[in-house]
Scaffold this motif. Sequence first.
Motif, PDB file in Angstrom:
ATOM      1  N   VAL B 235       0.832  -1.215   0.000  1.00 21.35           N
ATOM      2  CA  VAL B 235       0.000   0.000   0.000  1.00 21.35           C
ATOM      3  C   VAL B 235       0.861   1.257   0.000  1.00 21.35           C
ATOM      4  CG1 VAL B 235      -1.936   1.168   1.121  1.00 21.35           C
ATOM      5  CG2 VAL B 235      -1.699  -1.317   1.322  1.00 21.35           C
ATOM      6  N   GLY B 236       1.919   1.246   0.769  1.00 14.91           N
ATOM      7  CA  GLY B 236       2.788   2.418   0.795  1.00 14.91           C
ATOM      8  C   GLY B 236       3.296   2.738   2.184  1.00 14.91           C
ATOM      9  N   PRO B 237       4.256   3.671   2.264  1.00 14.21           N
ATOM     10  CA  PRO B 237       4.923   3.971   3.532  1.00 14.21           C
ATOM     11  C   PRO B 237       4.025   4.665   4.555  1.00 14.21           C
ATOM     12  CG  PRO B 237       5.699   5.452   1.816  1.00 14.21           C
ATOM     13  CD  PRO B 237       4.838   4.423   1.146  1.00 14.21           C
ATOM     14  N   GLY B 238       2.998   5.389   4.096  1.00 16.07           N
ATOM     15  CA  GLY B 238       2.072   6.018   5.040  1.00 16.07           C
ATOM     16  C   GLY B 238       1.342   4.951   5.836  1.00 16.07           C
TER      17      GLY B 238
END
Lengths: 266, 266, 266
Positions: B235-238
């Motif tokens: 999904v991503g680093p956030g």
Amino acid sequence: MIISEKLERLREMKPLVHNITNVVVTNFTANGLLALGASPVMAYAKEEVEEMASISGAVVLNIGTLNKEVIESMILAGKAANQKGVPVLLDPVGAGATRFRTDMANKILEEVQIDVIRGNAAEIANLLGIDWQIKGVDAGDGKVDAAEIALQAAQKWNCAAVVTGKNDAASDGKDTYLIQNGHPMMTQVTGTGCLLTSVIGAYCAVDSNHLEAAVAALTSYGIAAELAAEKTGEVGPGSFQIQFLNELANLTSEEIAQKAIFTKQQ
Amino acid sequence: MIISEKLERLREMKPLVHNITNVVVTNFTANGLLALGASPVMAYAKEEVEEMASISGAVVLNIGTLNKEVIESMILAGKAANQKGVPVLLDPVGAGATRFRTDMANKILEEVQIDVIRGNAAEIANLLGIDWQIKGVDAGDGKVDAAEIALQAAQKWNCAAVVTGKNDAASDGKDTYLIQNGHPMMTQVTGTGCLLTSVIGAYCAVDSNHLEAAVAALTSYGIAAELAAEKTGEVGPGSFQIQFLNELANLTSEEIAQKAIFTKQQ
Amino acid sequence: MIISEKLERLREMKPLVHNITNVVVTNFTANGLLALGASPVMAYAKEEVEEMASISGAVVLNIGTLNKEVIESMILAGKAANQKGVPVLLDPVGAGATRFRTDMANKILEEVQIDVIRGNAAEIANLLGIDWQIKGVDAGDGKVDAAEIALQAAQKWNCAAVVTGKNDAASDGKDTYLIQNGHPMMTQVTGTGCLLTSVIGAYCAVDSNHLEAAVAALTSYGIAAELAAEKTGEVGPGSFQIQFLNELANLTSEEIAQKAIFTKQQ
């Protein structure tokens, strides 16, 4: 201007972006730069800022929670960057809201050759001496449009100037671009303007044409916000903030090529 | 070494961890310590750091956004902790990147008996006088391996030393452990190294064997990252950052017992 | 007291809330205020705090990472706000944990007329001279209940006083309310108390009855936490923190009218 390639270049080069910024946005700025593919560093002490600025790809000065000591450090870092040809960016947060902010922003503009200035219309207008109401650090309403303010700022300080708000404009004093990417949810997350300035810095670190770098930054940043809002806009600003970081990391050249909307003003 | 019990002990004792740390990671550090089960406090003023350090379970000194005043406070806090037998940890963020950082880290090491030092290979190598390139606060490439650097550091400063990067190593100058938990997504979130140092501090607060405490911290921290990456890595680093906090809170002794990978170097 | 209308008023007026707060919670405070509908500004320099306080709807002083300089700024800002009739709030984070914190909180209370003080039971009790153990910045256990402490504080400093913990109480020295909204997950996220003080500030900016403003803030804030915990409580504190920001933004008058639980003490 082929902006979609610039992000790939940024990710390959992973430029070091030296931020002297405010305490509200340090974490978000570092995470946003990391997500995009740059390498953030925060260093504020006057004993080290010249050395750090000299080895950086860009130096970003943000006066959001300024004090006299940090302004001194900003000027030292800015001068060192000027000497080395490292681009220097200024984000005059809240200029016009207090005399101290206006004075300190002007002091930086006098002592350092700024390569890119980025602010909302109220901040830049106030520094240009145009009468404009500002409420805290939020732009109020004014009469002059963003493109005109960007053009005047670029000419006055011999730099690229970026004015953001409902409409975004970027100018180098000759050419002016209007950028239409972005999303209103950005105004519900603190530091989206501050991070944008640092992102422009990351692009400037890999592109000597600072106007093009600014347009590439504004469009890619705005597209990431649009993608994040599509997925989380209804959920709320907490989720949007996190998804925005995800989108900065996942953004592709293809998406930029498809979605970027900018026009050169005639 | 039965490390899975140590987390339960930490959660029972809920040790107060006094952090004098950088402005980028304060919020993430506090939330990470809370999630794991410790009790964070940040106190920087020279008028109070001795008193706060004296009542703490561990004191963590992190020079990420150092200045002269905060270094003074660190030394005061460190000396007070030394007197009371409270473990002191040092995270020499960016040592080697500027002379000021190297000098100030060395000054702390001279004036305070550090119980655990934790850094990337470049930071620790630079403090040891080993030639190593560093780019801002990111470790570059070097020739000496993590275990060797940890061993040398532990011997030089008579402490436990933890070197993290692609490979993690912890040494007390006699025994050296290699730890293989963790996930590359950690490098996309700012402050994962800084929070790790504070987490080692929390473990040291409940375990007088600082090498074992470090190994327990490194494995549990790395496992939380692995679990977070399984769920959000794509999904991503956030999202990873948020899930990582969730995993620190939800981590069980059983998961640690199953997933911990560490070996004593022969 | 019809508290459900107060949030609408806040969102219409979007008051500027000037925070002089600690480095741990600045980002969360700004995002929380934005989510709710207020306009946050952080400004700390003694050269500008009087000007910023004077144009603000409320001034929030939080000593979480205090130093002498920032205490000076707080007093300047507080006095300027007093002169203009801008409400001033004090969050005496960690009062009682170190002598410096207690002394500085008392100094502010002597030099500035505080309109609302908000803290946990240990912090307020210590300032009142009631013997109470405090561990870092976390309240320990004590013998006097929250309502009694709030009443005494309100009478002593001639202000509204809010004491939060397992039970929340708000008093103006005459009337005392007990508020039962909220969720234990709030204790797992750093800065929920600090943000609450700023949220009370936002309500005070649009409501000259500070006791009513405090009750409105406590209930709406607590309800947002309950809604966030319903959706994410099982997932972990990372997700809770994000969902809490979402709920602050999405909270409606109808939800407040339905879920608010507060009683006037007889």
